[in-house]
Design an enzyme around this catalytic site. Structure first.
Site, PDB file in Angstrom:
ATOM      1  N   PRO A  10      10.815   8.120 -37.992  1.00 57.57           N
ATOM      2  CA  PRO A  10      10.769   9.514 -38.442  1.00 57.57           C
ATOM      3  C   PRO A  10      11.586  10.470 -37.571  1.00 57.57           C
ATOM      4  O   PRO A  10      11.987  11.547 -38.038  1.00 57.57           O
ATOM      5  CB  PRO A  10       9.275   9.862 -38.362  1.00 57.57           C
ATOM      6  CG  PRO A  10       8.563   8.549 -38.345  1.00 57.57           C
ATOM      7  CD  PRO A  10       9.490   7.604 -37.635  1.00 57.57           C
ATOM      8  N   GLY A  13      18.012  10.687 -35.941  1.00 58.19           N
ATOM      9  CA  GLY A  13      19.004  11.623 -36.443  1.00 58.19           C
ATOM     10  C   GLY A  13      18.491  13.029 -36.586  1.00 58.19           C
ATOM     11  O   GLY A  13      18.791  13.714 -37.566  1.00 58.19           O
ATOM     12  N   THR A  69      16.910   1.680 -33.544  1.00 56.49           N
ATOM     13  CA  THR A  69      15.984   1.149 -34.545  1.00 56.49           C
ATOM     14  C   THR A  69      16.572  -0.078 -35.220  1.00 56.49           C
ATOM     15  O   THR A  69      15.865  -1.057 -35.506  1.00 56.49           O
ATOM     16  CB  THR A  69      15.671   2.226 -35.599  1.00 56.49           C
ATOM     17  OG1 THR A  69      15.323   3.455 -34.957  1.00 56.49           O
ATOM     18  CG2 THR A  69      14.515   1.795 -36.493  1.00 56.49           C
ATOM     19  N   ASP A 275      20.835   1.342 -25.108  1.00 61.22           N
ATOM     20  CA  ASP A 275      19.595   1.558 -24.367  1.00 61.22           C
ATOM     21  C   ASP A 275      19.600   0.738 -23.088  1.00 61.22           C
ATOM     22  O   ASP A 275      20.184  -0.345 -23.031  1.00 61.22           O
ATOM     23  CB  ASP A 275      18.379   1.175 -25.211  1.00 61.22           C
ATOM     24  CG  ASP A 275      18.157   2.134 -26.371  1.00 61.22           C
ATOM     25  OD1 ASP A 275      18.311   3.352 -26.164  1.00 61.22           O
ATOM     26  OD2 ASP A 275      17.853   1.665 -27.488  1.00 61.22           O
TER      27      ASP A 275
END
Length: 295
Positions: A10, A13, A69, A275
């Protein structure tokens, strides 16, 4: 009965997922009998959701989010006995895998263009116990990426990496590495090593122009720099694209690579698909054509 899992981040972006989630569910419902939607709340959720879907033998798993993700979705499926076909709707700052696959970077267009007949095999990289679909970066450039604030990424996009990168260049560290490349050992001094599985790194589609998402190879490129001046000369050449080695850059393809520091007292972490990852030493390998992906 065909069944698909849609994993939604959610917050991806700048919370764009809310605007496109309905369209994604509607599109998937036109292609599958049963659509299950799950929402991530913290790091690792997408890995767990995808892994459970593999165990329950879903036909496909889609994620809606940025590169982090996407990485988690792929990581949840990697090396499972049964692997659903993977798909994604890009919502991130860079969207490296979407670029490498030639997908639209516009979420609405990517949803509209989804075609279940368009599938190709995808190599998955493995570094220690982690997985990656784009790049493992070590040294100055990844240190600058690790230092980018999430709010800066949302505000500035790719430019945030430039800003951090130029700041980091003034504090460039040069390390002595021992590389074991497909069993052969070499010692090199460098500020930056990149190990890519596709042609796109950080939104730049020219750094590894020879790389393909399913060529079964890892593409190693490192700067042969010993001074800041060397680095300033090498970086533009790196960004402009290389199909071979030069005076300032070394390039080669490998199947397995171990990277360690000659001085084990130095603590240096790697960057995995944007990451922060493990500290050196690391072992990196490729799982050829390991996952089928919609593009």
């Amino acid at each position: 009965m065909s069944k698909v899992l849609l994993i939604v981040n959610p917050s991806a972006g700048g919370e764009k997922a809310k605007a496109f989630e309905g369209q994604a569910k509607e599109k998937l419902a036109s292609l599958f009998d049963d659509v299950v939607v799950k929402y991530t709340e913290k790091a690792g959720d997408a890995i767990a959701f995808a892994r459970q879907a593999a165990r329950e033998r879903y036909d496909s798993v889609f994620v809606m989010g940025g590169d982090g993700t996407v990485n988690e979705g792929i990581s949840g499926l990697a090396e499972q006995d049964y692997r659903p076909t993977f798909g994604f709707f890009p919502l991130g700052t860079v969207n490296d895998l979407a670029r490498a696959l030639g997908m639209s970077l516009d979420p609405e267009e990517a949803i509209h263009q989804l075609d279940l007949t368009k599938v190709k095999p995808l190599d998955i990289g493995k570094v220690n116990d982690q997985y990656f679909m784009n790049v493992v970066a070590i040294g100055t450039i990844p240190e600058s990426i690790n230092n980018v604030d999430p709010e800066q990424k949302t505000k500035w996009g790719k430019l945030a990496y430039f800003i951090s990168g130029f700041k980091q260049l003034t504090e460039t560290n040069f390390h002595e590495f021992r590389l074991t490349i497909d069993g052969e050992v070499r010692e090199v001094q460098s500020s930056t090593l990149l190990i890519g599985s596709s042609n796109t790194i950080g939104g730049f589609e020219s750094i590894l122009p020879e790389a393909e998402v399913n060529d079964g190879l890892l593409h190693l490129i490192y700067l042969k720099d010993q001074t800041l001046l060397d680095t300033l000369v090498a970086v533009p050449e790196l960004l402009s694209g290389n199909s071979g080695s030069s005076e300032k850059i070394e390039y080669m393809t490998v199947k397995e690579l171990k990277v360690e520091l000659l001085d084990p007292s130095i603590r240096l972490s790697i960057n995995v698909d944007g990451d922060e990852g493990d500290c050196l030493p690391v072992t990196i390998s490729v799982l050829p054509s390991h996952l089928d992906v919609y593009y």
